[in-house]
Design a protein around this motif. Structure first.
Motif, PDB file in Angstrom:
ATOM      1  N   ASN A 462      -9.630  29.531  15.912  1.00  0.00           N
ATOM      2  CA  ASN A 462      -8.519  28.860  16.976  1.00  0.00           C
ATOM      3  C   ASN A 462      -8.230  29.814  18.178  1.00  0.00           C
ATOM      4  O   ASN A 462      -7.636  29.740  19.298  1.00  0.00           O
ATOM      5  N   LYS A 465      -9.884  31.832  19.934  1.00  0.00           N
ATOM      6  CA  LYS A 465     -10.398  30.687  21.340  1.00  0.00           C
ATOM      7  C   LYS A 465      -9.736  30.823  22.144  1.00  0.00           C
ATOM      8  O   LYS A 465      -9.434  30.382  23.272  1.00  0.00           O
ATOM      9  N   TYR A 466      -8.280  29.627  21.352  1.00  0.00           N
ATOM     10  CA  TYR A 466      -7.801  29.611  22.752  1.00  0.00           C
ATOM     11  C   TYR A 466      -6.445  30.544  22.957  1.00  0.00           C
ATOM     12  O   TYR A 466      -5.575  30.270  23.114  1.00  0.00           O
ATOM     13  N   ASP A 490      -0.494  32.637  17.403  1.00  0.00           N
ATOM     14  CA  ASP A 490      -0.874  33.722  17.906  1.00  0.00           C
ATOM     15  C   ASP A 490      -0.054  33.549  19.530  1.00  0.00           C
ATOM     16  O   ASP A 490       0.560  33.165  19.676  1.00  0.00           O
ATOM     17  N   TYR A 508     -11.230  15.473  18.007  1.00  0.00           N
ATOM     18  CA  TYR A 508      -9.788  15.483  18.468  1.00  0.00           C
ATOM     19  C   TYR A 508     -10.116  16.644  19.241  1.00  0.00           C
ATOM     20  O   TYR A 508      -9.347  18.093  18.468  1.00  0.00           O
ATOM     21  N   ARG A 509      -9.552  16.634  20.692  1.00  0.00           N
ATOM     22  CA  ARG A 509      -9.481  17.887  21.161  1.00  0.00           C
ATOM     23  C   ARG A 509      -9.153  17.417  22.118  1.00  0.00           C
ATOM     24  O   ARG A 509      -9.025  16.665  23.358  1.00  0.00           O
ATOM     25  N   VAL A 510      -7.809  18.759  23.019  1.00  0.00           N
ATOM     26  CA  VAL A 510      -6.640  18.739  23.871  1.00  0.00           C
ATOM     27  C   VAL A 510      -6.931  18.471  24.585  1.00  0.00           C
ATOM     28  O   VAL A 510      -7.446  18.125  26.019  1.00  0.00           O
ATOM     29  N   SER A 515     -12.772  22.779  25.001  1.00  0.00           N
ATOM     30  CA  SER A 515     -13.627  23.161  23.663  1.00  0.00           C
ATOM     31  C   SER A 515     -14.836  23.570  23.633  1.00  0.00           C
ATOM     32  O   SER A 515     -15.161  24.492  22.694  1.00  0.00           O
ATOM     33  N   GLY A 520     -16.395  24.754  20.967  1.00  0.00           N
ATOM     34  CA  GLY A 520     -15.541  23.539  19.567  1.00  0.00           C
ATOM     35  C   GLY A 520     -16.143  22.459  19.274  1.00  0.00           C
ATOM     36  O   GLY A 520     -17.143  21.902  20.510  1.00  0.00           O
ATOM     37  N   THR A 521     -15.873  22.094  18.189  1.00  0.00           N
ATOM     38  CA  THR A 521     -16.588  21.366  18.005  1.00  0.00           C
ATOM     39  C   THR A 521     -15.606  20.102  17.476  1.00  0.00           C
ATOM     40  O   THR A 521     -16.031  18.699  17.590  1.00  0.00           O
ATOM     41  N   GLY A 522     -13.529  20.041  18.170  1.00  0.00           N
ATOM     42  CA  GLY A 522     -13.140  19.419  17.596  1.00  0.00           C
ATOM     43  C   GLY A 522     -12.870  18.331  15.471  1.00  0.00           C
ATOM     44  O   GLY A 522     -12.516  18.267  15.530  1.00  0.00           O
ATOM     45  N   LEU A 525      -9.649  21.593  12.576  1.00  0.00           N
ATOM     46  CA  LEU A 525      -8.775  21.620  12.200  1.00  0.00           C
ATOM     47  C   LEU A 525      -8.229  20.614  11.165  1.00  0.00           C
ATOM     48  O   LEU A 525      -7.623  20.198  10.429  1.00  0.00           O
TER      49      LEU A 525
HETATM   50  P1  ADP Z   1     -12.696  22.641  17.835  1.00  0.00           P
HETATM   51  O1  ADP Z   1     -13.764  22.858  17.263  1.00  0.00           O
HETATM   52  O2  ADP Z   1     -12.598  21.960  19.226  1.00  0.00           O
HETATM   53  O3  ADP Z   1     -11.680  23.977  18.040  1.00  0.00           O
HETATM   54  P2  ADP Z   1     -10.655  21.900  15.839  1.00  0.00           P
HETATM   55  O4  ADP Z   1     -10.522  20.530  15.140  1.00  0.00           O
HETATM   56  O5  ADP Z   1      -9.882  23.283  15.614  1.00  0.00           O
HETATM   57  O6  ADP Z   1     -11.763  21.150  17.180  1.00  0.00           O
HETATM   58  O7  ADP Z   1      -8.840  22.137  17.223  1.00  0.00           O
HETATM   59  C1  ADP Z   1      -9.049  20.156  17.470  1.00  0.00           C
HETATM   60  C2  ADP Z   1      -8.246  21.046  19.127  1.00  0.00           C
HETATM   61  O8  ADP Z   1      -6.519  21.680  18.927  1.00  0.00           O
HETATM   62  C3  ADP Z   1      -9.011  21.873  20.096  1.00  0.00           C
HETATM   63  O9  ADP Z   1      -9.352  21.301  21.044  1.00  0.00           O
HETATM   64  C4  ADP Z   1      -7.100  22.353  20.800  1.00  0.00           C
HETATM   65  O10 ADP Z   1      -7.237  21.815  21.760  1.00  0.00           O
HETATM   66  C5  ADP Z   1      -6.320  22.906  19.750  1.00  0.00           C
HETATM   67  N1  ADP Z   1      -6.063  24.182  19.563  1.00  0.00           N
HETATM   68  C6  ADP Z   1      -6.495  24.319  18.112  1.00  0.00           C
HETATM   69  N2  ADP Z   1      -5.932  25.344  17.615  1.00  0.00           N
HETATM   70  C7  ADP Z   1      -5.236  26.147  18.849  1.00  0.00           C
HETATM   71  C8  ADP Z   1      -4.703  27.251  19.280  1.00  0.00           C
HETATM   72  N3  ADP Z   1      -4.266  27.966  18.342  1.00  0.00           N
HETATM   73  N4  ADP Z   1      -3.830  27.230  19.946  1.00  0.00           N
HETATM   74  C9  ADP Z   1      -4.027  26.081  21.261  1.00  0.00           C
HETATM   75  N5  ADP Z   1      -4.519  24.797  20.651  1.00  0.00           N
HETATM   76  C10 ADP Z   1      -5.085  25.185  19.784  1.00  0.00           C
END
Ligand code: ADP
Length: 558
Positions: A462, A465-466, A490, A508-510, A515, A520-522, A525
């Motif tokens: 993550n 990715k982000y 990060d 849940y995805r922001v 994502s 990303g699969t959501g 986390l």
């Molecule tokens: P995904 O597979 O979409 O990454 P996660 O469950 O890992 O799903 O994360 C859920 C959401 O949290 C992500 O879609 C993202 O929007 C946000 N997120 C997770 N980690 C970070 C990070 N390090 N920086 C910013 N946003 C994050």
């Protein structure tokens, strides 16, 4: 009882007194009667002597004396053939012949005779004594029994006075005796029946009372022991337990139920359960239980979900009470809700890439794609199927965690695992122009290496990715007091406050499109949260949009 004893003693004494008085009166009467007889006989002898000396004159004098006083005996002189010659109270000429009178006949025959009968002339019970005189005539002296009765009756006022005196005394004695009998009974010490020294007739009763007291105390001890046992058991129950009578009034409430319904267990006895919980489900539940049917329902109270089980208590074919058991099923309910949502979400998430793959394949099948566009279409099918694979893999991982099967724990070095993950993800980091580094020291904890690896992998993935091109990801492992602290920092896009609490929810995805773009699969986390929970670890999110995010996982070192 007091009155009864008093009455018995008093009437006995009074009856005895009356009987004695009557007896005394009877004896006196007899005494006077026999004295009167002797007197009459003596009188006859004196008159005989007087008559022998003075003849007719003596009789004349007696007649005169009789005219002044009627207390003299009746004196009659009868000729041998029965003619009455003289009578001091009647006219001799008018009197009938007395020859057949028994006393006269006896006197003529034997010299003297006596008889008692109702006198013809006077009409009263009379005693007659007759003496044969030397000239053959008969002298008769008579006296009525009325005079005897009068003499005896003269004692009656004394007897009455005696009876009254004895009656008063009897009352006093009866009162004293009654008190004397009753008081020891009233003063019996029933707490210690065998210590009493009273009538020996009461001994069997006192022994029995003592035995019954012992039995009663024993029973009471047993009952209070069971009550304590019941209270200890129900007091420590995490489930709520309420006992109701056949009308739905509370008999007892255990602390868990009291907390649930927010009532005072000591003051709720006798309250109708429906004043404590007014829900319709509860009404129906009770209605069924009172009719003898065991029933269950689920009620939400104060944000929690509770399963209520009402069982009827039957005695001799009648419903005498209801046992109400409440179970906290909030977590179970939430888990079920989550599972239902998860199933719906999984179907939806799987459907999207499959629809894309199917769409691209259909276009290719229909020959609508130019040969030069073919690699791009196949690439799309490949990336969608990759997404599908990683989605399925994540779902499988989560399901395994949900199943909660026994996982082998072993000594695992977090720093070692972090280095391995970092080197595995280095190509992706490079591709994203992100610098990925580890810091810290070797910290060994007891854990499941595969899950610990997944925690580090998902957090690092993550963070890459982000991130933004030229950004950094720093993974640090350090030991602090009793904790092993893993930090993944990060310099990426960050997460706004309102999303921070929700990013651990499944799917849940922001930013959905971002994502998806990054594969990303959501679920990443969610897997981290679940794996951390298994290790008793806590996760903290510290993020500022545009600056970066720091994810901290604190593992207890035991
Ligand atoms: P995904 O597979 O979409 O990454 P996660 O469950 O890992 O799903 O994360 C859920 C959401 O949290 C992500 O879609 C993202 O929007 C946000 N997120 C997770 N980690 C970070 C990070 N390090 N920086 C910013 N946003 C994050």
């Amino acid at each position: 009882m007091r009155r009864k004893i008093f009455r018995t003693i008093f009437t006995s004494l009074l009856l005895a007194t009356l009987l004695t008085a009557s007896l005394v009166f009877g004896i006196l009467y007899m005494q006077f009667y026999s004295e009167m007889k002797s007197e009459v006989k003596r009188e006859a002898a004196y008159i005989n002597a007087g008559y022998s000396i003075s003849g007719e004159d003596f009789l004349k004098n007696i007649e005169d004396a009789s005219s002044y006083s009627n207390e003299l005996s009746r004196i009659t002189l009868i000729a041998p053939e029965g003619t009455v010659l003289f009578d001091n109270y009647a006219l001799a000429d008018e009197m009938e012949n007395h020859a057949d009178r028994p006393e006269i006949r006896k006197a003529i025959l034997y010299g003297s005779g006596e008889a008692t009968r109702l006198s013809d002339t006077i009409g009263q019970q009379t005693f007659y004594h007759a003496l044969r005189l030397p000239d053959g005539s008969v002298l008769r002296v008579a006296r009525t029994t009325a005079s005897v009765f009068a003499s005896a009756a003269s004692c009656i006022p004394y007897l009455i006075a005696m009876v009254i005196l004895i009656a008063v005394l009897s009352m006093f004695i009866a009162k004293r005796r009654t008190r004397g009998i009753i008081d020891p009974i009233n003063n019996l010490d029933l707490d210690d029946p065998l210590s009493n020294e009273v009538y020996e007739e009461l001994a069997p009763l006192l022994i029995r009372i003592a035995k019954q007291r012992r039995d009663l105390e024993e029973n009471l001890r047993e009952i209070s022991r069971r009550q304590e046992e019941f209270e200890t058991i129900t007091g420590n129950l995490s489930e709520g337990l309420i006992l109701l009578n056949g009308k739905g009034s509370i008999l007892s409430v255990n602390p868990a139920a009291a907390r649930l319904f927010d009532i005072d267990p000591d003051k709720s006895t006798g309250r109708d359960i429906l004043t404590v919980c007014r829900s319709l489900q509860m009404q129906k539940l009770l209605h069924d239980a009172i009719l003898g049917k065991r029933s269950e329902t689920s009620i939400s109270i104060g944000g929690g979900q509770y399963q209520m089980i009402a069982s009827p208590v039957e005695s001799h074919g009648l419903i005498t009470g209801v046992v109400l058991l409440t179970l906290d099923v909030t977590e179970k309910f939430a888990a079920e809700k989550l599972r239902r949502e998860f199933t719906a979400n999984v179907s939806h998430e799987l459907k999207t890439p499959l629809q894309s793959i199917s769409g691209y394949a259909e276009i290719i099948q229909n020959g609508l794609v130019k040969p030069e566009d073919m690699p791009r279409f196949i690439g799309q099918i490949y990336s969608e199927s990759q997404r599908l694979i990683s989605l399925v893999e994540d779902i499988i991982r989560l399901s395994r965690l949900d199943e909660g099967g026994e996982m082998q724990r072993e000594e695992s070095d977090l720093f070692d695992l972090a280095n391995k993950t970092v080197s595995y993800l280095s190509p992706s980091a490079k591709e994203a122009s992100v610098t990925l580094e580890t810091h810290g020291e070797s910290v060994v904890i007891s854990g499941v290496p595969q899950l610990l690896g997944e925690i580090i992998y998902n957090l690092c993935e993550n963070a890459i990715k982000y991130n933004r091109p030229g950004g950094r990801v720093d993974v640090s492992v350090e030991s602090r007091n009793s904790e092993a602290v893993l930090k993944v920092r990060d310099t990426g896009i960050g997460i706004t406050k309102e999303h921070q609490s929700r990013i651990f929810e499944r799917f849940y995805r922001v930013d959905k499109s971002h994502s998806k773009e990054t594969g990303g699969t959501g679920l990443g986390l969610s897997i981290v949260k679940h794996a951390a929970l298994i290790h008793g670890a806590k996760i903290e999110v510290d993020s500022t949009p545009g600056i970066g995010t720091t994810m901290t996982v604190r593992f207890p070192k035991e």
